[in-house]
Design a protein around this motif. Sequence first.
Motif, PDB file in Angstrom:
ATOM      1  N   THR A  33       0.844  -1.183   0.000  1.00  0.00           N
ATOM      2  CA  THR A  33       0.000   0.000   0.000  1.00  0.00           C
ATOM      3  C   THR A  33       0.891   1.248   0.000  1.00  0.00           C
ATOM      4  O   THR A  33       1.963   1.257   0.605  1.00  0.00           O
ATOM      5  CB  THR A  33      -0.867  -0.005   1.273  1.00  0.00           C
ATOM      6  N   ILE A  34       0.436   2.281  -0.682  1.00  0.00           N
ATOM      7  CA  ILE A  34       1.107   3.576  -0.638  1.00  0.00           C
ATOM      8  C   ILE A  34       0.068   4.635  -0.280  1.00  0.00           C
ATOM      9  O   ILE A  34      -1.043   4.630  -0.810  1.00  0.00           O
ATOM     10  CB  ILE A  34       1.745   3.932  -1.993  1.00  0.00           C
ATOM     11  N   ALA A  35       0.438   5.520   0.603  1.00  0.00           N
ATOM     12  CA  ALA A  35      -0.453   6.604   1.014  1.00  0.00           C
ATOM     13  C   ALA A  35       0.215   7.954   0.812  1.00  0.00           C
ATOM     14  O   ALA A  35       1.445   8.059   0.798  1.00  0.00           O
ATOM     15  CB  ALA A  35      -0.844   6.438   2.475  1.00  0.00           C
ATOM     16  N   TRP A  36      -0.618   8.956   0.641  1.00  0.00           N
ATOM     17  CA  TRP A  36      -0.177  10.352   0.615  1.00  0.00           C
ATOM     18  C   TRP A  36      -0.657  11.026   1.902  1.00  0.00           C
ATOM     19  O   TRP A  36      -1.824  10.895   2.277  1.00  0.00           O
ATOM     20  CB  TRP A  36      -0.729  11.093  -0.586  1.00  0.00           C
ATOM     21  N   PHE A  37       0.260  11.743   2.527  1.00  0.00           N
ATOM     22  CA  PHE A  37      -0.040  12.558   3.692  1.00  0.00           C
ATOM     23  C   PHE A  37       0.339  14.002   3.357  1.00  0.00           C
ATOM     24  O   PHE A  37       1.085  14.257   2.411  1.00  0.00           O
ATOM     25  CB  PHE A  37       0.775  12.100   4.910  1.00  0.00           C
ATOM     26  N   ARG A  38      -0.130  14.907   4.179  1.00  0.00           N
ATOM     27  CA  ARG A  38       0.302  16.299   4.044  1.00  0.00           C
ATOM     28  C   ARG A  38       0.414  16.921   5.425  1.00  0.00           C
ATOM     29  O   ARG A  38      -0.253  16.493   6.377  1.00  0.00           O
ATOM     30  CB  ARG A  38      -0.652  17.103   3.159  1.00  0.00           C
ATOM     31  N   GLN A  39       1.258  17.930   5.491  1.00  0.00           N
ATOM     32  CA  GLN A  39       1.441  18.635   6.756  1.00  0.00           C
ATOM     33  C   GLN A  39       1.613  20.115   6.478  1.00  0.00           C
ATOM     34  O   GLN A  39       2.554  20.519   5.799  1.00  0.00           O
ATOM     35  CB  GLN A  39       2.648  18.086   7.518  1.00  0.00           C
ATOM     36  N   ALA A  40       0.680  20.889   7.004  1.00  0.00           N
ATOM     37  CA  ALA A  40       0.750  22.345   6.901  1.00  0.00           C
ATOM     38  C   ALA A  40       1.463  22.888   8.135  1.00  0.00           C
ATOM     39  O   ALA A  40       1.489  22.233   9.184  1.00  0.00           O
ATOM     40  CB  ALA A  40      -0.653  22.920   6.793  1.00  0.00           C
TER      41      ALA A  40
END
Length: 127
Positions: A33-40
């Motif tokens: 599995t591959i996921a995308w995360f983000r952090q502001a």
Amino acid sequence: EVQLVESGGGLVQAGGSLRLSCATSGFTFDDYTIAWFRQAPGKEREGVSCIRRSDGRTYYADSVKDRFTISSDNAKNTVYLQMNSLKPEDTAVYYCAAPHRWRRLLCSFSPADFGSWGQGTQVTVSS
């Protein structure tokens, strides 16, 4: 050694589009599995989207549903995140991640489930 390398970030006006790429290598199995995360800035890292490469099933956070599309080109070992109708609140550093080996078939939006991370790519959406 698992390696993940993101690319494709940049500056775009609200309503515009960007496509992020995550080039992967070093996996013992090809069904991770591959996921995308983000952090502001000043915020916790949040899950954006996830794809189960074993069966192609995809998952999205409510905040990006119907605007973002995750896909995988298994021949190229690359996962993409197509981002349309971008909003200023999408501004963040975007990371792709692979889970710990014992969770490699499962999608999750919990950062603790992921043991391999890319270096991140900056996405800035101007209003």
